[in-house]
Enzyme design. Sequence first.
Site, PDB file in Angstrom:
ATOM      1  N   ALA A   1     -90.727  37.107   3.759  1.00  8.39           N
ATOM      2  CA  ALA A   1     -89.528  37.384   2.960  1.00  8.39           C
ATOM      3  C   ALA A   1     -88.237  36.759   3.512  1.00  8.39           C
ATOM      4  CB  ALA A   1     -89.382  38.900   2.794  1.00  8.39           C
TER       5      ALA A   1
ATOM      6  N   ASP B   1     -91.522  43.147   2.116  1.00  7.49           N
ATOM      7  CA  ASP B   1     -90.976  42.172   1.157  1.00  7.49           C
ATOM      8  C   ASP B   1     -89.889  42.769   0.288  1.00  7.49           C
ATOM      9  OD1 ASP B   1     -93.750  40.972   1.861  1.00  7.49           O
ATOM     10  OD2 ASP B   1     -92.562  39.376   0.939  1.00  7.49           O
TER      11      ASP B   1
HETATM   12  O1  MRU Z   1     -97.323  36.063   0.987  1.00 11.43           O
HETATM   13  P1  MRU Z   1     -96.527  36.025   2.245  1.00 11.43           P
HETATM   14  O2  MRU Z   1     -97.219  35.362   3.374  1.00 11.43           O
HETATM   15  O3  MRU Z   1     -95.127  35.497   2.014  1.00 11.43           O
HETATM   16  O4  MRU Z   1     -96.350  37.564   2.636  1.00 11.43           O
HETATM   17  C1  MRU Z   1     -95.583  37.894   3.761  1.00 11.43           C
HETATM   18  C2  MRU Z   1     -95.542  39.334   4.066  1.00 11.43           C
HETATM   19  O5  MRU Z   1     -96.086  40.156   3.361  1.00 11.43           O
HETATM   20  C3  MRU Z   1     -94.707  39.757   5.247  1.00 11.43           C
HETATM   21  O6  MRU Z   1     -95.246  40.891   5.855  1.00 11.43           O
HETATM   22  C4  MRU Z   1     -93.280  40.088   4.779  1.00 11.43           C
HETATM   23  O7  MRU Z   1     -92.761  39.063   3.985  1.00 11.43           O
HETATM   24  C5  MRU Z   1     -92.368  40.336   5.913  1.00 11.43           C
HETATM   25  S1  MRU Z   1     -92.006  38.894   6.859  1.00 11.43           S
HETATM   26  C6  MRU Z   1     -90.898  39.337   8.071  1.00 11.43           C
END
Ligand code: MRU
Length: 368
Positions: free
Chosen positions: A68, A257
Amino acid sequence: MHADWDSTACRNEAAERVSAPVIEWVGELDGSLRLLDQTLLPCETKSIECRTVEQVVEAIRSLRVRGAPAIGVAAAYGVVVGLREFMMADRSQLNERLNEVLQLLAESRPTAVNLFWALDRQRRIAERSTSAASVDVVKALLAEARAIERDDRAMCMAIGRHGAELLNDGDTILTHCNAGGLATAGDGTALAVIYAAIAAGKTIRVFADETRPLLQGSRLTAWELSQRGVPVTVICDSMAATVMRQRRVQAVIVGADRIAANGDTANKIGTYSVACLARTHGLPFYVAAPSSTFDLSLASGEQIPIEERSPSEITHGFGRQTAPDGVAAYNPAFDVTPAELISAIITERGVIKPVTVAAIQAMLASHP
Ligand code: MRU
């Protein structure tokens, strides 16, 4: 069988210690956005150069840059990339193009609210300078993108500092997906807590869920932790219950997210299962996230838009067919963990515990 495994082992520099920046602005006003292509990890560390907004959108959509906060930072720079050809245009043309660019970036991925938070910051910058020449607006947007990157780095550091106090010397932590340096401009959120605890002299080990279907846990978290010398053990997602029952882990920390006003938290698919398991086994379940991940406009997690990705990520993951031809597959990329399963939310401003509407409001209203 062993011969097969050897022949597919990483054979290049990515297996060694490398430090390619995750996100980097190269050059000045008409520069470009360099991103570490995370789809190639853990075997290749190669960066891509984005010179058009379409390339930035593609990089976000296909998870070359992901996580995120990193999506937010990339999108902020993406706005500047999208205006490269409009610096000498008149203001009405620039404004029109800006709306187009904001729209394109906003449609890249729906769940991480940091994306929309960063785009809003950029929109406000442009709105503030109504009488400025186009080139000066683009200058201000580049300065704001750099500020968003700097702020994110600082938030990671503060999250680490606050969260480290929750961990005990000797703890083993279970994490899901990747909420580390690869997902932010700094040291990460969940992993920042681990790095800070280690820096404070504690011995910490990690169990990383591999995180089906795109394997952010085994490809990215295990890579990142190994690079930094943190002992990490990869498990299949289905093994989390067993390692908890065997008392091999003492706490769970994940990223987020989008967090609704009541604390319901959207994070990578499978996070909710881990939270249920932590509750069943009496383990603390922590979410680590900056204030830019909260969306107080949503009363509960029910309203968080959940991205649904292609079924082929399940049926043909990493180039190999693993389900019969034509079979249906359902592929939501995120799930929502209800606030009542979350022991605390670690933010850059402090630790929210218990997770209630009032406690969230009070923390977010406080100064960092
Ligand atoms: O699909 P992604 O790899 O973007 O998903 C990422 C996540 O779910 C993370 O845990 C979240 O974005 C937090 S990152 C600090």
